[in-house]
Write a protein that holds these residues in place. Structure first.
Motif, short mmCIF file in Angstrom:
data_model
loop_
_atom_site.label_atom_id
_atom_site.label_comp_id
_atom_site.label_asym_id
_atom_site.label_seq_id
_atom_site.Cartn_x
_atom_site.Cartn_y
_atom_site.Cartn_z
N SER A 1 0.84 -1.19 0.00
CA SER A 1 0.00 0.00 0.00
C SER A 1 0.88 1.24 0.00
CB SER A 1 -0.91 0.02 1.23
OG SER A 1 -0.14 0.23 2.40
N ILE A 2 0.27 2.37 -0.34
CA ILE A 2 1.02 3.62 -0.36
C ILE A 2 1.45 4.00 1.06
CG2 ILE A 2 -0.97 5.16 -0.12
CD1 ILE A 2 0.44 6.95 -2.25
N THR A 3 0.68 3.58 2.05
CA THR A 3 1.04 3.84 3.45
C THR A 3 2.34 3.12 3.81
OG1 THR A 3 -1.29 4.07 4.04
CG2 THR A 3 0.26 3.70 5.84
N VAL A 4 2.43 1.86 3.39
CA VAL A 4 3.65 1.08 3.64
C VAL A 4 4.82 1.70 2.89
CG1 VAL A 4 4.76 -1.15 3.30
CG2 VAL A 4 2.40 -1.05 4.09
N LEU A 5 4.58 2.10 1.64
CA LEU A 5 5.64 2.70 0.82
C LEU A 5 6.16 3.97 1.48
CD1 LEU A 5 7.00 2.21 -1.94
CD2 LEU A 5 5.37 3.82 -2.92
N LYS A 6 5.25 4.80 1.96
CA LYS A 6 5.65 6.04 2.62
C LYS A 6 6.43 5.75 3.89
CE LYS A 6 2.46 8.77 4.40
NZ LYS A 6 1.38 9.78 4.53
N SER A 7 6.00 4.72 4.63
CA SER A 7 6.69 4.34 5.86
C SER A 7 8.12 3.90 5.57
CB SER A 7 5.91 3.21 6.55
OG SER A 7 6.61 2.73 7.67
N ILE A 8 8.30 3.12 4.49
CA ILE A 8 9.64 2.66 4.12
C ILE A 8 10.52 3.85 3.72
CG2 ILE A 8 10.95 1.28 2.48
CD1 ILE A 8 8.57 -0.63 2.34
N ALA A 9 9.96 4.76 2.91
CA ALA A 9 10.72 5.94 2.49
C ALA A 9 11.13 6.77 3.70
CB ALA A 9 9.88 6.78 1.52
N THR A 10 10.22 6.93 4.65
CA THR A 10 10.53 7.69 5.87
C THR A 10 11.63 7.01 6.67
OG1 THR A 10 8.23 8.46 5.98
CG2 THR A 10 9.54 8.64 7.98
N GLU A 11 11.56 5.68 6.77
CA GLU A 11 12.58 4.95 7.53
C GLU A 11 13.96 5.10 6.88
OE1 GLU A 11 13.51 0.45 9.23
OE2 GLU A 11 11.60 0.90 8.24
N ILE A 12 14.00 5.03 5.54
CA ILE A 12 15.28 5.19 4.84
C ILE A 12 15.86 6.58 5.11
CG2 ILE A 12 16.34 5.40 2.56
CD1 ILE A 12 14.47 3.16 1.62
N CYS A 13 15.01 7.60 5.06
CA CYS A 13 15.47 8.97 5.33
C CYS A 13 15.96 9.11 6.76
CB CYS A 13 14.35 9.97 5.04
SG CYS A 13 13.97 10.14 3.27
N HIS A 14 15.26 8.49 7.71
CA HIS A 14 15.71 8.53 9.10
C HIS A 14 17.06 7.84 9.25
CE1 HIS A 14 12.70 10.42 11.67
NE2 HIS A 14 11.74 9.94 10.87
N LEU A 15 17.27 6.79 8.48
CA LEU A 15 18.54 6.07 8.54
C LEU A 15 19.69 6.99 8.14
CD1 LEU A 15 19.83 3.21 8.96
CD2 LEU A 15 19.58 2.89 6.50
N TYR A 16 19.51 7.70 7.03
CA TYR A 16 20.54 8.63 6.58
C TYR A 16 20.70 9.80 7.54
CZ TYR A 16 21.51 6.56 2.02
OH TYR A 16 21.92 5.73 1.02
#
Length: 533
Positions: A401-416
Motif C-alpha cells: 500500500s502507499i502507506t507502507v511505501l511512505k513508511s519505508i521511504a521515511t525509515e530510509i530517510c531517518h537512517l541517513y
C-alpha cells in the motif's frame, strides 16, 4: 484372491443337466454352478434371479426355446454357450447373432465343453479387468475433477485459446454456468503474509476455505458463478452477467459478507463484461488491474475497471524545491522534520487525476530514494547498509500500500539522517575536545569566546552553540570552572596568591579572590588554611 464366476445349465434332458452340473470339477477352475432348469420358462426365471456370468443352454426346449429365453432374459454381459444337434445349425446362426459366445454340437465330450467354458471364463476375466481399469480411471477422474477444474480455470483466465477448444474443455468440466455473458472478480486477502510462521497451516487453510465458501454463497444467491483459487491469497470469481445485475453492488456484498462473517478483509477488482468464454482473459486482466489500486486504500475496498475514462497516461513530478528541502534536512540531521516533508511529497499525488498506477508510484519512490542516496554519498556501516538494502527491496517488491511505501521511504530517510547526526556528533566532539585542550593550556591568557572560535576555524555563534551542546556549559562557564580548578591546585602547592591569579588569567588579585569565593564558598586564604596542615 482368485475370481469366481457363476454358471447355470438349462436343458430339457435331465441326464445332460446332471452330467454338466455335477460330474465336472468346475470349482477347480473358479466356476460355481448356481442353478439348473429343464425348460426355457424356468430357465428364464433362473437367469433373471441369479444373473449368471456363463449360461449353458440347449436351443430346443419346451415352453420357450433357448433363443426365445435369451431374447426375453436380456442378459447382456453373460457368455452364452448353446448346445444342440446338427439339424439345428440354422438356429445356431441366429444364436450367434444374439451374441452367443460359442456353439457346441451334440454329442460332445466333457473336454470339449470344458475347453469352451474356460475360454468363456478367460474372456470374462479380461472383461472384468477392463471394467476395473475403466472404473478406476473414472474414479480417479471424479476425484481429480476439482483439481482439473482449478487448473483449467486458472489457464482459461490467463491465456487466450481457440474458441472451439475452450468450449469443449468448458463442457467437459461440466461448469454449471451459461456459456455467454461473463464478468470476473479478482479477490485478494488483505495483509496476507506467506512467511508468517506464527500461523498454523490448518488455520490458514480453514480461513481460505471459509472465504471461498462466503464468496460462493454470496454470488450464487444472485447469479450462476464459479470460484477458484488463484495463488495463495487470491480468488477468482467468474459469474454470469445478466440484465438487472449490479456487479459493483454484488462485489460490495462479497466484501461486506467476508468482513462480517470472518476474521479477514479482502479487496476486490471488478473487470468488464465479456460475451464469450475465450474472452475471459480480458476481464481477468482488467480485474487484476483494478485490484492493484487497493494500494491507495490499504485494503477492504472494491475497485471497478475502468477506474477512469479516457487517457490513462499520468506524469508524476515532485517540485525541485521539495527534493532540495528533503536533502537539506538529511544533511543537517533535522530528524524531526523528515515526516512532514515526506507527507507533503506523497500528498502531492492525491491531487493527480487519474491516480498514477501503483507501479508508477513505486518506481518514482525508488528513483527518489536513489537520488537521496546519491546526494548523501555516505558510506554506511555494515548493519545500516544491510537495513537499507532490505528496505529498498521491500519498496520494490513488497509495498502493498502507499502507506507502507511512505513508511519505508521515511525509515530510509531517518537512517541517513541518523548517520549524519552521528558523524556530526563525532566531528563536534573532536572540535570541542581540541578547543578544550587549547583552553586548558592557555588559562593564563585573557582570551575571549571569539578567540577560541577562531582557533578552531568556526564562527563565534556556531562555536558557542556547539560548545554548549557538547559540554552542557557555555564557553565562559567552562573557562571559569577550569580556572578555579587549576587555582585550587596552585594554592595547595603554596604559590603566592598574586602569582596564582596571574597564572589563571586574572590581573587583579582582588577580582580573582571574589570569583574564587563565589565558586567555592571560600576565599583563597581560607581554602589554603582548610586543606594545608
Amino acid at each position: 484372491m482368485k475370481e469366481r464366476f457363476s454358471m447355470v445349465v438349462i436343458d430339457d434332458i435331465p441326464a445332460v443337466v446332471h452330467g454338466i452340473a455335477n460330474n465336472m470339477a468346475w470349482t477347480e477352475h473358479g466356476i460355481k454352478v448356481v442353478g439348473t432348469a429343464s425348460n426355457g420358462l424356468d430357465g428364464l426365471h433362473l437367469i433373471k434371479e441369479v444373473r449368471p456370468d456363463i449360461i449353458i443352454t440347449d436351443i430346443r426346449m419346451p415352453k420357450l426355446s433357448g433363443i426365445e429365453m435369451i431374447q426375453q432374459a436380456n442378459q447382456s454381459g453373460a457368455k452364452l454357450i448353446f448346445i444342440s444337434g446338427y439339424s439345428d445349425f440354422s438356429y445356431a446362426q441366429e444364436a450367434v447373432k444374439l451374441g452367443g459366445f460359442d456353439y457346441i454340437v451334440k454329442p460332445f465330450t466333457p473336454e470339449q465343453l470344458l475347453e469352451v467354458v474356460l475360454r468363456a471364463k478367460s474372456v470374462l476375466e479380461e472383461d472384468s479387468q477392463r471394467q476395473r481399469y475403466v472404473y478406476d480411471i473414472e474414479r480417479k477422474l471424479r476425484e481429480s475433477m476439482p483439481l482439473l477444474r482449478q487448473e483449467y480455470l486458472n489457464l482459461l483466465v490467463r491465456y487466450r485459446s481457440h474458441p472451439q477448444k475452450v468450449k469443449e474443455r468448458w463442457d467437459f468440466l461440466n461448469v454449471d454456468m451459461k456459456d455467454a455473458g461473463f464478468i470476473i472478480f479478482a479477490v485478494e486477502m488483505d495483509n496476507y503474509y506467506a512467511g508468517d510462521t506464527n500461523a498454523a497451516i490448518n488455520d490458514v487453510e480453514v480461513q481460505r476455505f471459509a472465504l471461498q465458501n462466503i464468496l460462493e454463497e454470496t454470488l450464487l444467491a444472485a447469479t450462476k458463478a464459479v470460484v477458484f483459487r488463484d495463488g495463495i491469497n487470491r480468488f477468482v470469481c467468474i459469474s454470469n452477467d445478466h440484465e438487472g445485475l449490479d456487479t459493483l453492488q454484488l462485489a460490495e456484498q462479497c466484501r461486506e459478507n467476508i468482513a462480517r462473517y470472518s476474521r479477514a478483509t479482502v479487496s476486490i477488482g471488478v473487470g468488464k463484461t465479456v460475451e464469450h468464454i475465450h474472452d475471459l482473459p480480458i476481464s481477468y486482466q482488467q480485474a487484476v488491474h483494478a485490484l492493484s489500486y487497493n494500494f491507495y486504500s490499504g485494503g477492504n475496498s472494491v475497485f471497478a475497471y475502468p477506474l477512469y475514462e479516457g487517457e490513462q497516461t499520468v506524469t508524476m513530478t515532485i517540485s525541485s524545491e521539495k527534493e532540495k528541502e528533503l536533502i537539506y534536512i538529511l544533511r543537517s540531521g533535522a530528524t524531526d522534520r523528515i515526516t512532514s516533508v515526506i507527507d507533503e511529497i506523497f500528498g502531492e499525488w492525491n491531487h493527480i487525476q487519474p491516480l498514477p498506477t501503483p507501479e508508477k508510484v513505486r518506481v518514482y519512490c525508488m528513483e527518489l530514494m536513489v537520488t537521496v542516496r546519491n546526494a548523501m554519498n555516505e558510506e554506511l556501516d555494515v548493519e545500516d547498509n544491510r537495513i537499507l538494502e532490505h528496505r529498498m527491496e521491500e519498496m520494490t517488491y513488497h509495498s502493498a500500500s502507499i502507506t507502507v511505501l511512505k513508511s519505508i521511504a521515511t525509515e530510509i530517510c531517518h537512517l541517513y539522517c541518523s548517520h549524519t547526526k552521528s558523524k556530526q556528533k563525532a566531528t563536534a566532539n573532536a572540535v570541542i575536545s581540541q578547543s578544550i585542550a587549547y583552553i586548558r593550556e592557555n588559562l593564563h591568557k585573557n582570551e575571549t569566546v571569539d578567540d577560541y572560535a577562531k582557533q578552531v576555524h568556526l564562527s563565534t555563534s556556531y562555536y558557542s552553540n556547539l560548545f554548549k551542546k557538547v559540554t552542557g556549559q557555555s564557553v565562559l562557564q567552562f573557562v571559569v570552572t577550569e580556572r578555579m580548578e587549576k587555582a585550587k591546585l596552585l594554592i595547595l602547592q603554596g604559590l603566592p596568591l598574586q602569582e596564582v591569579a596571574e597564572l589563571v588569567g586574572y590581573d587583579e588579585r582582588s577580582y580573582f579572590s571574589d570569583v574564587f569565593k563565589r565558586r567555592t564558598g571560600f576565599t583563597p586564604t581560607e581554602f589554603r588554611k582548610q586543606y594545608q596542615p
